[in-house]
Design a protein around this motif. Structure first.
Motif, PDB file in Angstrom:
ATOM      1  N   GLY A 177       0.791  -1.227   0.000  1.00 16.18           N
ATOM      2  CA  GLY A 177       0.000   0.000   0.000  1.00 16.18           C
ATOM      3  C   GLY A 177       0.820   1.271   0.000  1.00 16.18           C
ATOM      4  N   ASP A 178       1.811   1.357   0.869  1.00 18.21           N
ATOM      5  CA  ASP A 178       2.619   2.571   0.959  1.00 18.21           C
ATOM      6  C   ASP A 178       3.404   2.820  -0.315  1.00 18.21           C
ATOM      7  OD1 ASP A 178       1.705   3.065   3.500  1.00 18.21           O
ATOM      8  OD2 ASP A 178       3.452   2.210   4.513  1.00 18.21           O
ATOM      9  N   THR A 179       3.988   1.740  -0.889  1.00 19.16           N
ATOM     10  CA  THR A 179       4.762   1.895  -2.126  1.00 19.16           C
ATOM     11  C   THR A 179       3.857   2.290  -3.280  1.00 19.16           C
ATOM     12  OG1 THR A 179       6.358   0.236  -1.372  1.00 19.16           O
ATOM     13  CG2 THR A 179       6.351   0.751  -3.724  1.00 19.16           C
ATOM     14  N   GLY A 180       2.698   1.664  -3.353  1.00 20.05           N
ATOM     15  CA  GLY A 180       1.764   1.996  -4.423  1.00 20.05           C
ATOM     16  C   GLY A 180       1.323   3.442  -4.376  1.00 20.05           C
ATOM     17  N   ARG A 181       0.978   3.919  -3.192  1.00 24.28           N
ATOM     18  CA  ARG A 181       0.574   5.313  -3.049  1.00 24.28           C
ATOM     19  C   ARG A 181       1.726   6.253  -3.395  1.00 24.28           C
ATOM     20  NH1 ARG A 181      -3.414   7.289  -0.181  1.00 24.28           N
ATOM     21  NH2 ARG A 181      -2.009   8.764   0.865  1.00 24.28           N
ATOM     22  N   SER A 182       2.935   5.873  -3.004  1.00 25.90           N
ATOM     23  CA  SER A 182       4.103   6.696  -3.306  1.00 25.90           C
ATOM     24  C   SER A 182       4.322   6.807  -4.809  1.00 25.90           C
ATOM     25  CB  SER A 182       5.342   6.097  -2.632  1.00 25.90           C
ATOM     26  OG  SER A 182       6.510   6.798  -3.004  1.00 25.90           O
ATOM     27  N   ILE A 183       4.159   5.679  -5.520  1.00 25.97           N
ATOM     28  CA  ILE A 183       4.354   5.675  -6.976  1.00 25.97           C
ATOM     29  C   ILE A 183       3.333   6.587  -7.655  1.00 25.97           C
ATOM     30  CG2 ILE A 183       4.086   4.262  -9.061  1.00 25.97           C
ATOM     31  CD1 ILE A 183       6.738   3.765  -7.790  1.00 25.97           C
ATOM     32  N   ILE A 184       2.063   6.449  -7.305  1.00 25.19           N
ATOM     33  CA  ILE A 184       1.022   7.238  -7.970  1.00 25.19           C
ATOM     34  C   ILE A 184       1.117   8.713  -7.592  1.00 25.19           C
ATOM     35  CG2 ILE A 184      -1.449   7.510  -8.317  1.00 25.19           C
ATOM     36  CD1 ILE A 184      -0.142   5.004  -9.577  1.00 25.19           C
ATOM     37  N   SER A 185       1.468   8.996  -6.341  1.00 19.54           N
ATOM     38  CA  SER A 185       1.695  10.381  -5.942  1.00 19.54           C
ATOM     39  C   SER A 185       2.818  10.996  -6.760  1.00 19.54           C
ATOM     40  CB  SER A 185       2.022  10.441  -4.443  1.00 19.54           C
ATOM     41  OG  SER A 185       2.344  11.762  -4.057  1.00 19.54           O
ATOM     42  N   PHE A 186       3.882  10.209  -6.958  1.00 19.79           N
ATOM     43  CA  PHE A 186       5.020  10.675  -7.741  1.00 19.79           C
ATOM     44  C   PHE A 186       4.603  10.944  -9.192  1.00 19.79           C
ATOM     45  CE2 PHE A 186       8.652  10.204 -10.494  1.00 19.79           C
ATOM     46  CZ  PHE A 186       9.669  10.870  -9.831  1.00 19.79           C
ATOM     47  N   VAL A 187       3.840  10.019  -9.764  1.00 18.24           N
ATOM     48  CA  VAL A 187       3.381  10.182 -11.145  1.00 18.24           C
ATOM     49  C   VAL A 187       2.562  11.454 -11.279  1.00 18.24           C
ATOM     50  CG1 VAL A 187       1.837   9.224 -12.902  1.00 18.24           C
ATOM     51  CG2 VAL A 187       3.476   7.735 -11.746  1.00 18.24           C
TER      52      VAL A 187
END
Length: 235
Positions: A177-187
């Motif tokens: 969850g944390d990594t996924g949110r980080s990726i989409i936030s970054f995008v």
């Protein structure tokens, strides 16, 4: 400026006779530049089929798709392949990285396919990797990277040619969850721009807050109320 994507009355079926299944049924879909659009719905609802048609991979039975004003299914085979290579970036769910290549070499592939010299392509790949926060990882093979880092490599490869349309298929499916949110936030912060539209297919409710609008598919149909119900989810 025309919409990034405008699909009208898209229909696609598979099989014949009693075995015929309508995967997408008269779908109308619009994505504007500068926006992040999500496509959600249960498995088998037609999301991947719609994604394949709007990205020039799967030809519809009927209907039209324009990308930045270009009728992509009106193009010939070679012209369509060239258009996809130059104007559309695609991030696959399973990354599709080549294990024997370095991260920079993986990212350089679209530019090599365009005929750019090796050194020029690698230099551009290095810059794309820097954009996604992997400046110090350019010489590593994918096996040496975490899942989140591999996803960033896939994103770098998709954007290295500076496409107007970026499509991500279940980008967080293999991430916590944390990594996924980080990726989409970054995008959203670093990849989305006024001259680029991003379409994301996802089942992940944890990343819905980053969308500008969310379209829901069910039984091959885009539910018209979904756009209004979820619009401005990232606001």
């Amino acid at each position: 400026m025309p919409p990034a994507i405008q699909s009208t009355d898209l229909t696609k079926s598979f099989g014949e006779g009693a075995a015929r299944t309508v995967a997408v049924n008269h779908a109308n879909f619009t994505a504007e530049f500068g926006k992040m659009i999500y496509l959600v719905g249960p498995s088998g609802s037609g999301k991947t089929t719609l994604l394949s048609m709007i990205s020039g991979i799967l030809k519809p039975d009927s209907g039209t798709v324009t990308v930045d004003g270009v009728d992509i299914w009106g193009l010939g085979g070679d012209a369509l392949a060239k258009f996809r290579l130059e104007r559309i970036g695609f991030v696959f769910q399973d990354y599709h990285l080549f294990p024997r290549l370095t991260t920079a070499e993986n990212v350089a592939i679209p530019l090599i396919l365009k005929g750019q010299p090796w050194r020029t392509a690698i230099a551009a790949a290095d810059k794309a990797l820097e954009v996604v926060g992997l400046k110090g990882r350019i010489d590593l093979p994918p096996v040496k990277l975490s899942g989140g880092e591999q996803q960033r490599v896939a994103i770098a490869r998709a954007i290295v040619g500076e496409p107007e349309l970026l499509i991500l298929d279940e980008p967080t499916a293999s991430l916590d969850g944390d990594t996924g949110r980080s990726i989409i936030s970054f995008v959203r912060e670093h990849i989305l721009s006024a001259t680029r539209a991003i379409v994301i297919v996802t089942h992940d409710a944890r990343i819905l807050e980053f969308a500008d609008s969310i379209l829901e598919m069910e039984d091959g149909v885009i539910k018209p109320q979904a756009a209004d119900a979820f619009a401005g989810a990232s606001a």
